[in-house]
Design a protein around this motif. Structure first.
Motif, PDB file in Angstrom:
ATOM      1  N   GLY A  36       0.762  -1.401  -0.182  1.00  9.46           N
ATOM      2  CA  GLY A  36      -0.050  -0.113  -0.130  1.00  9.46           C
ATOM      3  C   GLY A  36       0.887   1.118   0.051  1.00  9.46           C
ATOM      4  N   ALA A  37       1.928   1.269   0.858  1.00 10.13           N
ATOM      5  CA  ALA A  37       2.958   2.399   0.687  1.00 10.13           C
ATOM      6  C   ALA A  37       3.588   2.561  -0.427  1.00 10.13           C
ATOM      7  CB  ALA A  37       3.857   2.342   1.851  1.00 10.13           C
ATOM      8  N   CYS A  38       3.909   1.328  -1.109  1.00  8.81           N
ATOM      9  CA  CYS A  38       4.558   1.550  -2.434  1.00  8.81           C
ATOM     10  C   CYS A  38       3.603   1.968  -3.455  1.00  8.81           C
ATOM     11  CB  CYS A  38       5.034   0.189  -2.738  1.00  8.81           C
ATOM     12  SG  CYS A  38       6.348  -0.553  -1.688  1.00  8.81           S
ATOM     13  N   PHE A  39       2.288   1.339  -3.409  1.00  3.75           N
ATOM     14  CA  PHE A  39       1.410   1.959  -4.597  1.00  3.75           C
ATOM     15  C   PHE A  39       1.065   3.458  -4.247  1.00  3.75           C
ATOM     16  CE2 PHE A  39       0.444  -2.878  -5.075  1.00  3.75           C
ATOM     17  CZ  PHE A  39       1.265  -2.929  -6.602  1.00  3.75           C
ATOM     18  N   SER A  40       0.976   3.694  -3.225  1.00  2.52           N
ATOM     19  CA  SER A  40       0.530   5.107  -2.921  1.00  2.52           C
ATOM     20  C   SER A  40       1.324   6.222  -3.841  1.00  2.52           C
ATOM     21  CB  SER A  40       0.453   5.518  -1.354  1.00  2.52           C
ATOM     22  OG  SER A  40       2.007   5.532  -1.009  1.00  2.52           O
ATOM     23  N   SER A  41       2.758   5.787  -4.035  1.00  2.00           N
ATOM     24  CA  SER A  41       3.480   6.665  -4.852  1.00  2.00           C
ATOM     25  C   SER A  41       3.596   6.214  -6.188  1.00  2.00           C
ATOM     26  CB  SER A  41       4.801   6.875  -4.059  1.00  2.00           C
ATOM     27  OG  SER A  41       5.334   5.396  -4.324  1.00  2.00           O
ATOM     28  N   LEU A  42       2.858   5.279  -6.507  1.00  2.00           N
ATOM     29  CA  LEU A  42       3.021   4.696  -8.000  1.00  2.00           C
ATOM     30  C   LEU A  42       2.609   5.797  -9.000  1.00  2.00           C
ATOM     31  CD1 LEU A  42       3.766   2.202  -9.582  1.00  2.00           C
ATOM     32  CD2 LEU A  42       1.529   1.339  -9.459  1.00  2.00           C
ATOM     33  N   GLY A  43       1.588   6.613  -8.702  1.00  2.00           N
ATOM     34  CA  GLY A  43       0.924   7.494  -9.803  1.00  2.00           C
ATOM     35  C   GLY A  43       1.706   8.700  -9.689  1.00  2.00           C
ATOM     36  N   SER A  44       2.644   9.101  -8.873  1.00  2.00           N
ATOM     37  CA  SER A  44       3.407  10.483  -8.832  1.00  2.00           C
ATOM     38  C   SER A  44       4.230  10.470 -10.024  1.00  2.00           C
ATOM     39  CB  SER A  44       4.106  10.340  -7.324  1.00  2.00           C
ATOM     40  OG  SER A  44       5.009  11.292  -7.471  1.00  2.00           O
ATOM     41  N   SER A  45       4.581  11.795 -10.434  1.00  2.00           N
ATOM     42  CA  SER A  45       5.231  11.720 -11.522  1.00  2.00           C
ATOM     43  C   SER A  45       6.603  11.613 -11.280  1.00  2.00           C
ATOM     44  CB  SER A  45       5.111  13.316 -12.033  1.00  2.00           C
ATOM     45  OG  SER A  45       5.602  14.010 -11.081  1.00  2.00           O
ATOM     46  N   ASP A  46       7.095  11.416 -10.008  1.00  2.00           N
ATOM     47  CA  ASP A  46       8.588  11.223  -9.819  1.00  2.00           C
ATOM     48  C   ASP A  46       8.743   9.947  -9.111  1.00  2.00           C
ATOM     49  OD1 ASP A  46       7.365  11.850  -7.241  1.00  2.00           O
ATOM     50  OD2 ASP A  46       8.637  12.940  -6.503  1.00  2.00           O
ATOM     51  N   PHE A  47       7.957   8.943  -9.570  1.00  2.00           N
ATOM     52  CA  PHE A  47       8.221   7.729  -9.127  1.00  2.00           C
ATOM     53  C   PHE A  47       9.484   6.964  -9.731  1.00  2.00           C
ATOM     54  CE2 PHE A  47       7.697   3.196  -9.748  1.00  2.00           C
ATOM     55  CZ  PHE A  47       7.590   2.612  -8.774  1.00  2.00           C
ATOM     56  N   THR A  48      10.007   6.139  -8.776  1.00  2.00           N
ATOM     57  CA  THR A  48      11.266   5.606  -9.265  1.00  2.00           C
ATOM     58  C   THR A  48      11.401   4.273  -8.754  1.00  2.00           C
ATOM     59  OG1 THR A  48      12.899   6.435  -7.667  1.00  2.00           O
ATOM     60  CG2 THR A  48      12.661   7.855  -9.591  1.00  2.00           C
ATOM     61  N   GLY A  49      12.420   3.297  -9.356  1.00  2.00           N
ATOM     62  CA  GLY A  49      12.408   2.188  -8.709  1.00  2.00           C
ATOM     63  C   GLY A  49      13.373   2.103  -7.213  1.00  2.00           C
ATOM     64  N   LEU A  50      14.059   3.280  -7.348  1.00  2.00           N
ATOM     65  CA  LEU A  50      15.087   3.338  -6.182  1.00  2.00           C
ATOM     66  C   LEU A  50      13.975   3.753  -5.094  1.00  2.00           C
ATOM     67  CD1 LEU A  50      17.788   3.255  -4.755  1.00  2.00           C
ATOM     68  CD2 LEU A  50      18.060   5.685  -5.640  1.00  2.00           C
ATOM     69  N   GLY A  51      13.183   4.645  -5.185  1.00  2.00           N
ATOM     70  CA  GLY A  51      12.143   4.985  -4.195  1.00  2.00           C
ATOM     71  C   GLY A  51      11.430   4.148  -3.774  1.00  2.00           C
ATOM     72  N   LEU A  52      10.773   3.130  -4.591  1.00  2.00           N
ATOM     73  CA  LEU A  52       9.918   2.108  -4.236  1.00  2.00           C
ATOM     74  C   LEU A  52      10.983   1.267  -3.237  1.00  2.00           C
ATOM     75  CD1 LEU A  52       7.501   0.197  -4.572  1.00  2.00           C
ATOM     76  CD2 LEU A  52       8.686  -0.839  -6.570  1.00  2.00           C
ATOM     77  N   LEU A  53      12.187   0.839  -3.783  1.00  2.00           N
ATOM     78  CA  LEU A  53      13.010   0.135  -2.667  1.00  2.00           C
ATOM     79  C   LEU A  53      13.207   0.806  -1.458  1.00  2.00           C
ATOM     80  CD1 LEU A  53      15.276  -2.189  -2.813  1.00  2.00           C
ATOM     81  CD2 LEU A  53      16.963  -0.601  -3.580  1.00  2.00           C
ATOM     82  N   TRP A  54      13.450   1.977  -1.302  1.00  2.00           N
ATOM     83  CA  TRP A  54      13.651   2.626  -0.011  1.00  2.00           C
ATOM     84  C   TRP A  54      12.426   2.523   0.845  1.00  2.00           C
ATOM     85  CZ3 TRP A  54      17.986   3.272   2.234  1.00  2.00           C
ATOM     86  CH2 TRP A  54      19.010   3.610   1.443  1.00  2.00           C
ATOM     87  N   VAL A  55      11.187   2.442   0.031  1.00  2.00           N
ATOM     88  CA  VAL A  55       9.849   2.451   0.994  1.00  2.00           C
ATOM     89  C   VAL A  55       9.895   0.970   1.564  1.00  2.00           C
ATOM     90  CG1 VAL A  55       7.522   2.149   0.630  1.00  2.00           C
ATOM     91  CG2 VAL A  55       8.519   4.003  -0.323  1.00  2.00           C
ATOM     92  N   VAL A  56      10.122  -0.007   0.694  1.00  2.00           N
ATOM     93  CA  VAL A  56      10.165  -1.348   1.090  1.00  2.00           C
ATOM     94  C   VAL A  56      11.069  -1.766   2.146  1.00  2.00           C
ATOM     95  CG1 VAL A  56      10.718  -3.857   0.474  1.00  2.00           C
ATOM     96  CG2 VAL A  56       9.523  -2.159  -1.048  1.00  2.00           C
ATOM     97  N   ILE A  57      12.420  -1.021   2.092  1.00  2.00           N
ATOM     98  CA  ILE A  57      13.152  -1.107   3.321  1.00  2.00           C
ATOM     99  C   ILE A  57      12.986  -0.516   4.316  1.00  2.00           C
ATOM    100  CG2 ILE A  57      15.764  -0.622   3.800  1.00  2.00           C
ATOM    101  CD1 ILE A  57      16.554  -1.104   0.993  1.00  2.00           C
ATOM    102  N   SER A  58      12.544   0.496   4.272  1.00  2.00           N
ATOM    103  CA  SER A  58      11.887   1.406   5.542  1.00  2.00           C
ATOM    104  C   SER A  58      10.970   0.853   6.309  1.00  2.00           C
ATOM    105  CB  SER A  58      11.478   2.729   5.208  1.00  2.00           C
ATOM    106  OG  SER A  58      10.759   3.505   6.066  1.00  2.00           O
ATOM    107  N   ASN A  59      10.066   0.009   5.379  1.00  2.00           N
ATOM    108  CA  ASN A  59       8.815  -0.620   6.158  1.00  2.00           C
ATOM    109  C   ASN A  59       9.378  -1.774   6.752  1.00  2.00           C
ATOM    110  OD1 ASN A  59       6.043   0.918   6.060  1.00  2.00           O
ATOM    111  ND2 ASN A  59       6.740   0.522   3.923  1.00  2.00           N
ATOM    112  N   LEU A  60      10.352  -2.524   6.315  1.00  2.00           N
ATOM    113  CA  LEU A  60      10.892  -3.842   6.824  1.00  2.00           C
ATOM    114  C   LEU A  60      11.644  -3.519   8.084  1.00  2.00           C
ATOM    115  CD1 LEU A  60      11.400  -6.709   6.221  1.00  2.00           C
ATOM    116  CD2 LEU A  60      13.437  -6.370   5.055  1.00  2.00           C
ATOM    117  N   CYS A  61      12.556  -2.359   7.983  1.00  2.00           N
ATOM    118  CA  CYS A  61      13.358  -2.085   9.139  1.00  2.00           C
ATOM    119  C   CYS A  61      12.279  -1.530  10.263  1.00  2.00           C
ATOM    120  CB  CYS A  61      14.440  -0.841   8.528  1.00  2.00           C
ATOM    121  SG  CYS A  61      15.494  -1.391   7.529  1.00  2.00           S
TER     122      CYS A  61
END
Length: 160
Positions: free
Chosen positions: A13-38
């Motif tokens: 959900g946190a990842c998909f919330s930024s999916l429609g953003s114009s500045d979405f990047t794979g690196l940003g998605l990775l940071w969200v996943v890492i942040s939630n995991l940590c």
């Protein structure tokens, strides 16, 4: 393993919330996943330390804040030593240009902000220690949209 699987909707959900953003990047998605995991792993480690050392919630929170303050001081000394050296001169310059009323207002707001932030962290900590990791993660993920909605309602910002 089941608890980690239950966290996947929160992470996705946190990842998909930024999916429609114009500045979405794979690196940003990775940071969200890492942040939630940590965040979840941190919670599990806190509960292990509390159980192993017999600390109550308040004592463990005190020790974590104390150690965190020392780490922040170390990071400040290593990361921006020149800025720390310039701070006293900047404070003196501000003191010469600001009125005593302005100084009292700033000091009061800084103290109020610190007290409110500490209270927020303390209550979050107490709740964290009393509920499961999944419950706390879901509650924490709901905090962000609530803050944004309150911000839009209070400041009447345009939503794009």
């Amino acid at each position: 393993a089941l608890q980690l699987a239950a966290l996947m909707p929160v992470v996705l959900g946190a990842c998909f919330s930024s999916l429609g953003s114009s500045d979405f990047t794979g690196l940003g998605l990775l940071w969200v996943v890492i942040s939630n995991l940590c965040f979840c792993l941190r919670t599990i480690q806190y509960k292990k330390v509390r159980k192993e050392h017999g600390f109550d919630d308040w004592t463990l929170f005190y020790h974590i804040c104390r150690m965190g303050s020392l780490c922040q001081l170390l990071y400040a000394l290593l990361g921006d030593f020149a800025g720390l050296q310039d701070a006293p001169a900047a404070l003196r310059a501000s003191a010469e240009t600001a009125s005593p009323q302005e100084w009292l207002t700033v000091i009061g707001l800084v103290l109020l902000n610190g007290a409110m932030y500490y209270t927020y962290l303390q209550f979050s900590w107490v709740i964290l220690m009393r509920v499961s990791v999944v419950t706390h993660a879901v509650g924490n993920s709901m905090r962000r949209p609530v803050v944004l909605i309150c911000n839009v309602l209070y400041f009447q910002n345009e939503i794009s």
